[in-house]
Scaffold this motif. Structure first.
Motif, mmCIF file in Angstrom:
data_model
loop_
_atom_site.group_PDB
_atom_site.id
_atom_site.type_symbol
_atom_site.label_atom_id
_atom_site.label_comp_id
_atom_site.label_asym_id
_atom_site.label_seq_id
_atom_site.Cartn_x
_atom_site.Cartn_y
_atom_site.Cartn_z
ATOM 1 N N TRP A 20 -40.451 1.230 -43.209
ATOM 2 C CA TRP A 20 -40.452 0.329 -44.365
ATOM 3 C C TRP A 20 -39.216 -0.538 -44.311
ATOM 4 O O TRP A 20 -38.173 -0.135 -43.829
ATOM 5 C CB TRP A 20 -40.444 1.126 -45.666
ATOM 6 C CG TRP A 20 -41.745 1.770 -45.987
ATOM 7 C CD1 TRP A 20 -42.419 2.686 -45.236
ATOM 8 C CD2 TRP A 20 -42.526 1.567 -47.155
ATOM 9 N NE1 TRP A 20 -43.558 3.053 -45.867
ATOM 10 C CE2 TRP A 20 -43.656 2.389 -47.052
ATOM 11 C CE3 TRP A 20 -42.379 0.772 -48.275
ATOM 12 C CZ2 TRP A 20 -44.632 2.436 -48.026
ATOM 13 C CZ3 TRP A 20 -43.353 0.823 -49.261
ATOM 14 C CH2 TRP A 20 -44.463 1.643 -49.123
ATOM 15 N N CYS A 21 -39.327 -1.709 -44.837
ATOM 16 C CA CYS A 21 -38.186 -2.618 -44.901
ATOM 17 C C CYS A 21 -38.146 -3.239 -46.290
ATOM 18 O O CYS A 21 -39.133 -3.815 -46.745
ATOM 19 C CB CYS A 21 -38.329 -3.706 -43.842
ATOM 20 S SG CYS A 21 -36.984 -4.888 -43.855
ATOM 21 N N TRP A 22 -37.033 -3.088 -46.955
ATOM 22 C CA TRP A 22 -36.839 -3.693 -48.265
ATOM 23 C C TRP A 22 -35.848 -4.818 -48.131
ATOM 24 O O TRP A 22 -34.873 -4.713 -47.381
ATOM 25 C CB TRP A 22 -36.295 -2.665 -49.259
ATOM 26 C CG TRP A 22 -37.268 -1.603 -49.613
ATOM 27 C CD1 TRP A 22 -38.377 -1.735 -50.383
ATOM 28 C CD2 TRP A 22 -37.229 -0.230 -49.214
ATOM 29 N NE1 TRP A 22 -39.023 -0.534 -50.496
ATOM 30 C CE2 TRP A 22 -38.335 0.408 -49.786
ATOM 31 C CE3 TRP A 22 -36.352 0.516 -48.428
ATOM 32 C CZ2 TRP A 22 -38.606 1.753 -49.607
ATOM 33 C CZ3 TRP A 22 -36.620 1.848 -48.239
ATOM 34 C CH2 TRP A 22 -37.738 2.455 -48.834
ATOM 35 N N TYR A 23 -36.085 -5.890 -48.840
ATOM 36 C CA TYR A 23 -35.164 -7.017 -48.772
ATOM 37 C C TYR A 23 -35.164 -7.744 -50.109
ATOM 38 O O TYR A 23 -36.090 -7.628 -50.911
ATOM 39 C CB TYR A 23 -35.548 -7.972 -47.638
ATOM 40 C CG TYR A 23 -36.953 -8.496 -47.735
ATOM 41 C CD1 TYR A 23 -37.232 -9.680 -48.410
ATOM 42 C CD2 TYR A 23 -38.009 -7.801 -47.173
ATOM 43 C CE1 TYR A 23 -38.520 -10.154 -48.522
ATOM 44 C CE2 TYR A 23 -39.312 -8.263 -47.281
ATOM 45 C CZ TYR A 23 -39.560 -9.440 -47.952
ATOM 46 O OH TYR A 23 -40.835 -9.900 -48.067
ATOM 47 N N LEU A 24 -34.109 -8.493 -50.308
ATOM 48 C CA LEU A 24 -33.963 -9.286 -51.522
ATOM 49 C C LEU A 24 -34.935 -10.455 -51.461
ATOM 50 O O LEU A 24 -35.016 -11.162 -50.460
ATOM 51 C CB LEU A 24 -32.523 -9.802 -51.632
ATOM 52 C CG LEU A 24 -32.142 -10.504 -52.926
ATOM 53 C CD1 LEU A 24 -32.195 -9.529 -54.093
ATOM 54 C CD2 LEU A 24 -30.744 -11.088 -52.800
ATOM 55 N N PHE A 49 -32.043 2.721 -44.859
ATOM 56 C CA PHE A 49 -31.471 4.049 -45.014
ATOM 57 C C PHE A 49 -30.628 4.389 -43.801
ATOM 58 O O PHE A 49 -30.897 3.926 -42.691
ATOM 59 C CB PHE A 49 -32.563 5.101 -45.179
ATOM 60 C CG PHE A 49 -33.108 5.160 -46.570
ATOM 61 C CD1 PHE A 49 -32.417 5.832 -47.565
ATOM 62 C CD2 PHE A 49 -34.296 4.546 -46.883
ATOM 63 C CE1 PHE A 49 -32.906 5.879 -48.858
ATOM 64 C CE2 PHE A 49 -34.801 4.588 -48.168
ATOM 65 C CZ PHE A 49 -34.102 5.252 -49.155
ATOM 66 N N VAL A 50 -29.603 5.194 -44.015
ATOM 67 C CA VAL A 50 -28.693 5.630 -42.970
ATOM 68 C C VAL A 50 -28.634 7.148 -43.010
ATOM 69 O O VAL A 50 -28.486 7.742 -44.084
ATOM 70 C CB VAL A 50 -27.269 5.067 -43.223
ATOM 71 C CG1 VAL A 50 -26.288 5.588 -42.198
ATOM 72 C CG2 VAL A 50 -27.288 3.564 -43.254
ATOM 73 N N ARG A 59 -27.709 1.081 -47.273
ATOM 74 C CA ARG A 59 -26.778 -0.037 -47.187
ATOM 75 C C ARG A 59 -27.547 -1.344 -47.096
ATOM 76 O O ARG A 59 -28.724 -1.376 -46.737
ATOM 77 C CB ARG A 59 -25.881 0.103 -45.977
ATOM 78 C CG ARG A 59 -26.663 0.072 -44.673
ATOM 79 C CD ARG A 59 -25.774 0.273 -43.503
ATOM 80 N NE ARG A 59 -26.592 0.466 -42.303
ATOM 81 C CZ ARG A 59 -26.094 0.724 -41.133
ATOM 82 N NH1 ARG A 59 -24.790 0.833 -40.984
ATOM 83 N NH2 ARG A 59 -26.871 0.888 -40.094
ATOM 84 N N TRP A 60 -26.856 -2.403 -47.414
ATOM 85 C CA TRP A 60 -27.371 -3.752 -47.242
ATOM 86 C C TRP A 60 -26.999 -4.203 -45.840
ATOM 87 O O TRP A 60 -25.884 -3.967 -45.380
ATOM 88 C CB TRP A 60 -26.750 -4.702 -48.257
ATOM 89 C CG TRP A 60 -27.210 -4.479 -49.651
ATOM 90 C CD1 TRP A 60 -26.615 -3.710 -50.603
ATOM 91 C CD2 TRP A 60 -28.383 -5.019 -50.259
ATOM 92 N NE1 TRP A 60 -27.342 -3.748 -51.764
ATOM 93 C CE2 TRP A 60 -28.440 -4.553 -51.583
ATOM 94 C CE3 TRP A 60 -29.399 -5.873 -49.808
ATOM 95 C CZ2 TRP A 60 -29.458 -4.903 -52.464
ATOM 96 C CZ3 TRP A 60 -30.413 -6.218 -50.675
ATOM 97 C CH2 TRP A 60 -30.432 -5.732 -51.991
ATOM 98 N N ARG A 61 -27.929 -4.854 -45.141
ATOM 99 C CA ARG A 61 -27.712 -5.367 -43.781
ATOM 100 C C ARG A 61 -28.281 -6.760 -43.641
ATOM 101 O O ARG A 61 -29.143 -7.154 -44.409
ATOM 102 C CB ARG A 61 -28.482 -4.519 -42.774
ATOM 103 C CG ARG A 61 -27.873 -3.255 -42.362
ATOM 104 C CD ARG A 61 -28.818 -2.605 -41.388
ATOM 105 N NE ARG A 61 -28.514 -3.065 -40.053
ATOM 106 C CZ ARG A 61 -28.395 -2.260 -39.017
ATOM 107 N NH1 ARG A 61 -28.598 -0.983 -39.161
ATOM 108 N NH2 ARG A 61 -28.106 -2.733 -37.853
#
Length: 123
Positions: A20-24, A49-50, A59-61
């Motif tokens: 999954w990928c979450w983004y703004l 996730f880390v 974290r935000w990347r």
């Protein structure tokens, strides 16, 4: 993220959210366009996730892998009990990905980002 974390803890194989990928959203009032002409890292608007040692965090990347600081969801393990060197190296390599956004646990505002880019271009 805490709600997602609780779901992950209940899922024994912890693969519930893998891939999954979450983004703004670009529709968010926090979205801004970056400094693309200064070779400045793109803004960190993706969440992932880390996992390091027995700990889980997020974290935000940005898409290039530059990241903000890790928001840990698990408490830090006892250093005496958790002396595994391979997991220590894993944590160190994760921490090395934090450079441009060191000290930021969330994406910097557009103003902060522009200031960081100005400082980055001076170096």
């Amino acid at each position: 993220m805490n709600a997602v974390y609780q779901c992950m803890r209940r899922n024994r194989d912890r693969k519930l959210f893998s891939g999954w990928c979450w983004y703004l959203s670009r529709e968010s009032p926090d979205w801004y366009d970056g400094y693309h002409d200064l070779n400045c890292p793109d803004h960190p608007f993706t969440v992932d996730f880390v996992r390091a040692r027995s700990r889980l965090g997020w974290r935000w990347r940005n898409e290039d892998g530059d990241s903000c600081e890790i928001n840990w969801l698990d408490p830090e393990p006892d250093r005496i009990c958790d002396a595994d060197t391979s997991s220590t190296r894993s944590l160190q390599s994760i921490q090395e990905e934090i450079g441009f956004y060191k000290g930021h646990y969330h994406p910097p505002t557009a103003e902060e980002y522009n200031r960081l880019c100005d400082e980055y271009s001076e170096d």
